[in-house]
Structure formats: C-alpha cells, structure tokens
Design a protein around this motif. Structure first.
Motif, PDB file in Angstrom:
ATOM      1  N   LEU A   1       0.857  -1.184   0.000  1.00 35.72           N
ATOM      2  CA  LEU A   1       0.000   0.000   0.000  1.00 35.72           C
ATOM      3  C   LEU A   1       0.891   1.231   0.000  1.00 35.72           C
ATOM      4  O   LEU A   1       1.691   1.424   0.922  1.00 35.72           O
ATOM      5  N   ALA A   2       0.791   2.030  -1.048  1.00 39.11           N
ATOM      6  CA  ALA A   2       1.637   3.217  -1.157  1.00 39.11           C
ATOM      7  C   ALA A   2       1.127   4.313  -0.244  1.00 39.11           C
ATOM      8  O   ALA A   2      -0.078   4.531  -0.116  1.00 39.11           O
TER       9      ALA A   2
ATOM     10  N   ALA B   1       9.930   0.409   3.073  1.00 44.98           N
ATOM     11  CA  ALA B   1       8.741  -0.449   3.100  1.00 44.98           C
ATOM     12  C   ALA B   1       8.680  -1.115   4.465  1.00 44.98           C
ATOM     13  O   ALA B   1       9.660  -1.710   4.917  1.00 44.98           O
ATOM     14  N   VAL B   2       7.550  -0.984   5.145  1.00 42.12           N
ATOM     15  CA  VAL B   2       7.414  -1.492   6.510  1.00 42.12           C
ATOM     16  C   VAL B   2       6.059  -2.172   6.675  1.00 42.12           C
ATOM     17  O   VAL B   2       5.127  -1.951   5.895  1.00 42.12           O
ATOM     18  N   ASP B   3       5.949  -2.978   7.729  1.00 42.58           N
ATOM     19  CA  ASP B   3       4.677  -3.596   8.071  1.00 42.58           C
ATOM     20  C   ASP B   3       3.804  -2.572   8.768  1.00 42.58           C
ATOM     21  O   ASP B   3       4.175  -2.011   9.807  1.00 42.58           O
TER      22      ASP B   3
ATOM     23  N   THR C   1       4.559   1.239   1.839  1.00 41.89           N
ATOM     24  CA  THR C   1       5.781   1.660   1.159  1.00 41.89           C
ATOM     25  C   THR C   1       5.715   3.153   0.885  1.00 41.89           C
ATOM     26  O   THR C   1       4.662   3.696   0.577  1.00 41.89           O
ATOM     27  N   GLY C   2       6.832   3.799   1.057  1.00 37.96           N
ATOM     28  CA  GLY C   2       6.915   5.242   0.864  1.00 37.96           C
ATOM     29  C   GLY C   2       8.342   5.709   1.039  1.00 37.96           C
ATOM     30  O   GLY C   2       9.289   4.990   0.691  1.00 37.96           O
ATOM     31  N   HIS C   3       8.515   6.897   1.627  1.00 39.37           N
ATOM     32  CA  HIS C   3       9.843   7.458   1.816  1.00 39.37           C
ATOM     33  C   HIS C   3       9.962   8.052   3.214  1.00 39.37           C
ATOM     34  O   HIS C   3       8.954   8.375   3.857  1.00 39.37           O
TER      35      HIS C   3
END
Length: 358
Positions: free
Chosen positions: A197-198, A236-238, A246-248
């Motif tokens: 999921l972004a 990217a993390v849970d 996922t992101g920055h």
C-alpha cells in the motif's frame, strides 16, 4: 633521442596539425608548438610505440613555450594550497596543472592561487573527471615521438574544446546556484507492488512534505527529480492490519532508523522525535529512557505537513513532550544546538533517573 617517428592516422592528421622535429628540438609540453634549440626541459615522458611487440619505448623530453611558461608557474603555486594537497603531492600537481592548462587553452582568467576555498571547490569539482589538455599526454597516448604542432593547441579537436568549455560552464553554474534560493523537494513518485500500500506525499514517520536542499545540490544531482531520489530514502514497513506500507522517509528520520541498527519500530520513531525536539536520542536508543510509542504519520489519515510531527500535535503539545522528557531526568548540557543545525544527535543530555518511562 630517436629520430624514428610514428605518423598519425588520416583521421588524427585531419584534426592534429603537426610536424617532425629535428634531433635538437623539443615541443612545448602543453600547447605542443616547437621550441628553439637550447630550450629548458621541464619534463620527460616514456612514449610506447603502438602495434609493436614487444612495444619499444622512447624517452621524450618536453619544454615550455613563452606563452605557457607563466601558466606553468601559476600551476605550481596553485598546487601548494591545502585543499589541493589533500589529494596528495602528485594529485595536487595534477589538479593544479589541469586547471591552469584549461584556462591557458581557453584564454580565460583562472582562479587566484589564494582564492576562497569555496570558489576553488567549484573548480576542483569541474575538472576532477576531465583530462588535462597537454601535448605530452597526447604523445604518450598516441605513441607519437619527436613531433610538434604547427600552431598552439593544434592537437585539440572541436570536441575537446567543447568539453573544456563545459568545465567553465560548470564553474559558472555552481556560482549562480550557490546564490539561488534553497529548493524544497517533495518525495519521489511511489509505485507500490500488488501486495503493498503506497503512502505518498510525506515522510512515513514524521509526516513532513518537503526536504529543503541548496540549489547547488540540485544542480549537482542533475535536477529536482534525481536530487529528490538522493535525499528521500525509500522504505517499506509492516503497517497496521497486516498491510505492507511503502513510501519514503526524510534524512532526519532515516538517521534515527540507521542509529537503531536500521530497524524500524517504536524505538526508532521515538528517537526521531527526541532528536527533533533537540534531545539526544542515545538514551532512547539504548533503552534507558522509554517514551510511550509515538504514532507515525503513515498510520494517520492527515495530509503531510510543512512541519515535522504535526500529526501528533501543535507546537504547544510538542513542548509538553519535551517538558516530560526533562522531568524524567534529562538535563541539557549545551544550549543552542538543534537537530536542524546539521547534527541529528541534537544537544547532549544526562539521564539522572534511569529506566524512566515517559
């Protein structure tokens, strides 16, 4: 000195105007013109004849013409600078000669030997990956012996000249960029795979929507998009409910994650917040001081903000968290230092009440 001579190819001869030298003559090591008999030798190169096995070699001496002599002296003065000597004695001479030779070739004013380090850094960055325009180097690479150019810099092609003009363009562009306003960079565009999921638009942890860098950094990166990819770290993390987010993350939050052995979790998030508040995050990272886990922006529905950590409260609420940390037994050792000053560790504190949970 051998009287043998390697003729250039037709393609080379069309771009390089040269003539054979008598036994008692040398060429200028930079511009390549022939020198009068009795000229002083300033360097010698071992020239290897191409295409022959075993490859024979000749010691080829070179001097300096009257036009190049002042530039040669300038390069020796330039090589004594500390910022050039950091590359080692040989590296300093090579960089200084490269700057001097480029300016001599293009007939432009060079930086003064006593130039400001910032100005000199522009020149060093511009010439670091370019070759030095010199006839001695051309002879060495082509296996040419006992030859000279019939006019100054006759071996320099139009492509060569354009490349060296690019050095001057880089120096000028850096000067302009240094005086330009800082540039806010948004996170790069994010594309999530099917199971992710972004979460675009801001730092996954603190929620800031831009990171500000200098115009020089943007120029050196090649534009805003590549600069953003350098500044923002992909993560990217849970997330909650078993989702993979996922992101920055911004540089400050990335530093907190790195300090936590590159593990993303409550400790890294708390440490990032502590650093933002001007606190030393080391006790948090060591487990000596435990904040109640602070929510990260990726778990909120609020839009990203120009202010870090705006999703957990306004400035007054953040001040309250700082006060709770102080009451837990941290006292400030040095005032005036803050994470945004470039030290992500922030000011130093002493823990006086161990293992206190805030």
């Amino acid at each position: 000195m051998s009287t043998d001579h390697y003729a250039l190819s037709d393609t080379e001869a069309g771009a390089v105007r040269f003539a054979r030298l008598p036994d008692d003559r040398m060429a200028c090591c930079w511009c390549g013109v022939g020198l009068d008999p009795g000229a002083e030798e300033v360097l010698a190169a071992m020239v290897h004849r191409p295409g022959l096995a075993p490859a024979p070699s000749w010691r080829e001496p070179f001097g300096l013409c009257d036009d190049c002599t002042p530039w040669w002296g300038y390069s020796r003065a330039l090589a004594s600078r500390d910022d050039l000597r950091a590359a080692g004695p040989a590296g300093a001479e090579r960089l200084a000669e490269r700057i001097a030779a480029v300016c001599c070739l293009l007939d432009v004013d060079p930086p003064s030997a006593g130039a400001d380090p910032l100005e000199m850094s522009d020149w060093l960055a511009a010439v670091r990956d370019t070759g030095t325009p010199s006839w001695s180097a051309a002879c060495t690479s082509r296996g040419v012996t006992q030859s000279c150019c019939t006019e100054r810099w006759g071996f320099i092609t139009d492509e060569d000249r354009a490349r060296y003009r690019g050095v001057l363009a880089d120096v000028l562009a850096e000067r302009i960029a240094r005086s330009a306003p800082a540039v806010p960079l948004e996170p790069p565009e994010i594309r999530a795979s099917g199971h992710e999921l972004a979460k675009p638009g801001g730092c996954l942890i603190c929620g800031v929507d831009t990171v500000t860098v200098t115009a020089s950094e943007v120029r050196r990166a090649g534009g805003r998009a590549p600069a953003a990819r350098q500044v923002w770290a992909r993560l990217a993390v849970d997330g909650p409910h078993g989702q993979r987010l996922t992101g920055h993350v911004c540089p400050a939050c990335e530093a907190a994650i790195a300090a936590n052995n590159h593990a993303v979790g409550a400790t890294a998030i708390d440490a990032a917040l502590a650093a933002h508040l001007g606190l030393n995050p080391d006790p948090v990272l060591a487990g000596d001081i435990r904040l109640r886990a602070m929510p990260w922006w990726a778990t909120h529905d609020e839009p990203a903000s120009t202010t870090r950590w705006a999703h957990i409260g306004d400035a007054g609420q953040l001040d309250g968290i700082r006060d709770r940390l102080a009451r837990a037994g941290l006292r400030r050792l040095d005032d005036g230092q803050h994470e945004d000053d470039g030290d992500h560790r922030g000011p130093r504190y002493i823990r006086t009440d161990p293992e206190e949970e805030i």
